[in-house]
Design an enzyme around this catalytic site. Structure first.
Site, PDB file in Angstrom:
ATOM      1  N   GLU A 115     -19.068 -22.105  29.273  1.00 38.80           N
ATOM      2  CA  GLU A 115     -19.424 -23.331  28.565  1.00 38.80           C
ATOM      3  C   GLU A 115     -20.929 -23.428  28.322  1.00 38.80           C
ATOM      4  O   GLU A 115     -21.369 -23.889  27.267  1.00 38.80           O
ATOM      5  CB  GLU A 115     -18.927 -24.551  29.336  1.00 38.80           C
ATOM      6  CG  GLU A 115     -17.424 -24.623  29.519  1.00 38.80           C
ATOM      7  CD  GLU A 115     -16.650 -24.581  28.203  1.00 38.80           C
ATOM      8  OE1 GLU A 115     -17.191 -25.064  27.179  1.00 38.80           O
ATOM      9  OE2 GLU A 115     -15.525 -24.074  28.189  1.00 38.80           O
ATOM     10  N   ASP A 161     -17.776 -15.351  25.926  1.00 33.68           N
ATOM     11  CA  ASP A 161     -17.333 -14.476  27.017  1.00 33.68           C
ATOM     12  C   ASP A 161     -18.397 -13.437  27.333  1.00 33.68           C
ATOM     13  O   ASP A 161     -18.737 -13.201  28.502  1.00 33.68           O
ATOM     14  CB  ASP A 161     -16.031 -13.772  26.635  1.00 33.68           C
ATOM     15  CG  ASP A 161     -14.817 -14.671  26.737  1.00 33.68           C
ATOM     16  OD1 ASP A 161     -14.933 -15.766  27.323  1.00 33.68           O
ATOM     17  OD2 ASP A 161     -13.749 -14.290  26.225  1.00 33.68           O
TER      18      ASP A 161
END
Length: 489
Positions: free
Chosen positions: A141, A209
């Site tokens: 995040e 990611d």
């Protein structure tokens, strides 16, 4: 320690939105009013600068405080911010301070929005088996924020749509509150093709990611934490008819899991021992925010008897909290005093002991304990807020007010501190100051008209304090300017 009820409508923003396959506008119109979002006063598109993002994010955070069950718990706030900022200090592209917060929701979900605000649902924390797994989600995040995925997404969509920014945000914001409804709104209101939206989301997820796993490794967590958590979620929900919100907003194909595993191999393996802070956090969430007290007592007793724990002290702590919730305060006291004896400055134990001492009419013990800690940890939110609360119980009102005022000088946006201060002034019958403090609570919830009303009320009670009246006038002007600035964004 505190239980504050939600008061206002939500204004939330999530990243990595996947478009739903088929919905219709009439389905959206029939949704419950709780899913409606306010217009935040932003009209027309413009380049979202890094200066504007924090202003928008702060406005959203104010609304979020009043609409969602945020965990207003200084111990857990302290833990999640320590964990988050451990990652942030190793991140690139950080343009502002981050704020991490927990929502009391069993749904597995995490999200980020403008200005470095990162929210984590409590269910995600209790589902993670290791601190590295939790850190991997937070790192992901953080990467959404540092890579400016939200701004890039809105700018991309603005090129193909004629919607105002307010309309665009309203449809996207719903996704956090109710992913299915939110994505229905996106589909009904947007003219972009479904495939283009999905591809844009996948690109964001892949980049988050990549950056997140690198951040995880550089922050000395296990780089396999992401792949481990991905695998767990994939296995658990592979055949579920209703996947968790996180899988709706963060798609998890097998290729993504394999890619996460492969990326982690680029970094040295780092198997880590269990984290006491993480295990205490899980125990606290379980004992105070999930299930009923008697069931939790049975759960932690079984955990201890069968040695199904990562750290025994954390299981005992959970049992003590469950005892306290069941009003078995003597049992709770015995466990907590034994734990604190082994770890005198552990704030998890200090906070719980404060509650137990007060419940047992021993608030003076809490005051003595916290007085010492306050000398070594001034303006720490766990110590200061508990100390002020204990002082309030023993009627040391002036010292309690001083502790809170000193704390707010360093932490001017602390919701809990203003809430305690409001209670303190009400108890003292200092009506003018009480309304001033209450105004700050409303301001932190984004309810500017209510805040101004409180200040105007306070003005009439401060006739003999002209300096305070001038401060009230100045604060009214500040709040009105804040509200107008949002409309000009």
């Amino acid at each position: 320690m505190f239980n504050l009820k939600p008061m206002f409508i939500t204004l939330l923003l999530t990243l990595g939105i996947a478009t739903a396959t088929s919905f219709n506008a009439s389905a959206i119109d029939n949704q419950n009013n709780k899913n409606k979002l306010p217009d935040i006063g932003i009209s027309g598109y413009s380049v979202l600068s890094t200066d504007k993002e924090p202003q928008i994010g702060q406005a959203m955070m104010r609304q979020l405080r009043g609409s969602q069950p945020l965990v207003q718990d200084p111990v857990l706030i302290e833990y999640i911010n320590h964990l988050g900022n451990t990652l942030v200090k190793n991140a690139e592209g950080v343009n502002y301070a981050f704020e991490f917060f927990l929502i009391n929701n069993k749904e597995l979900n995490a999200f980020a929005f403008f200005g470095g605000h990162v929210g984590i649902h409590s269910g995600l924390v209790t589902t993670a088996d290791t601190e590295s797994e939790l850190a991997s989600v937070i790192a992901h995040e953080i990467s959404h924020v540092t890579q400016r995925h939200l701004a890039r997404r809105l700018e991309s969509q603005s090129q193909t749509q004629s919607l105002t920014m307010a309309a665009m945000l309203s449809s996207v914001l719903l996704t956090l509150v109710n992913p299915t409804v939110g994505m229905a709104a996106l589909t009904a209101s947007m003219a972009v093709t479904q495939q283009a939206s999905i591809n844009y989301t996948r690109g964001n997820e892949k980049e988050a990611d990549r950056v997140g796993i690198a951040l995880l490794a550089s922050s000395n967590f296990d780089p396999q934490g992401a792949a481990s958590f991905f695998s767990k979620m994939s296995t658990k929900y592979r055949y579920a008819s209703k996947p968790p919100a996180m899988l709706l907003t963060h798609p998890l194909p097998e290729s993504r899991i394999a890619d996460a595993r492969q990326r982690a191999l680029n970094y040295p393996a780092r198997p880590l021992p269990p984290s006491l802070g993480f295990e205490l956090t899980k125990a606290r969430l379980k004992a105070r925010y999930q299930g009923d007290a008697k069931s939790n007592i049975a759960f932690f007793k079984q955990q201890i008897a069968k040695k199904r724990y990562a750290i025994k002290d954390a299981a005992q702590y959970g049992l003590a909290l469950a005892y306290f919730e069941d009003k078995q305060t003597i049992e709770a006291l015995q466990l907590l005093e034994a734990l604190k004896q082994k770890d005198k400055s552990n704030l998890f134990y200090v906070d719980a002991l404060t509650d137990v001492y007060i419940a047992n009419d021993q608030a003076t013990k809490a005051v003595k304990m916290l007085e010492q800690l306050n000398l070594f940890m001034p303006n720490n939110q766990v110590v200061s807020l508990n100390y002020a609360n204990a002082l309030l119980k023993v009627k040391e009102y002036d010292l309690a007010a001083q502790i809170l005022q000193d704390f707010l000088l360093v932490n001017p946006g602390n919701f809990i501190a203003y809430d305690i201060l409001t209670t303190l002034y009400r108890t003292q019958k200092k009506t003018g100051l009480m309304h001033m403090s209450k105004a700050e609570v409303f301001a932190l919830l984004g309810a500017y008209p209510k805040a101004v009303d409180e200040l105007q009320t306070s003005y009439g009670f401060l006739e003999e304090q002209p300096l305070m009246q001038r401060r009230v006038k100045a604060r009214i002007l500040q709040l009105q300017e804040q509200e107008n600035r949002l409309k000009r964004l």
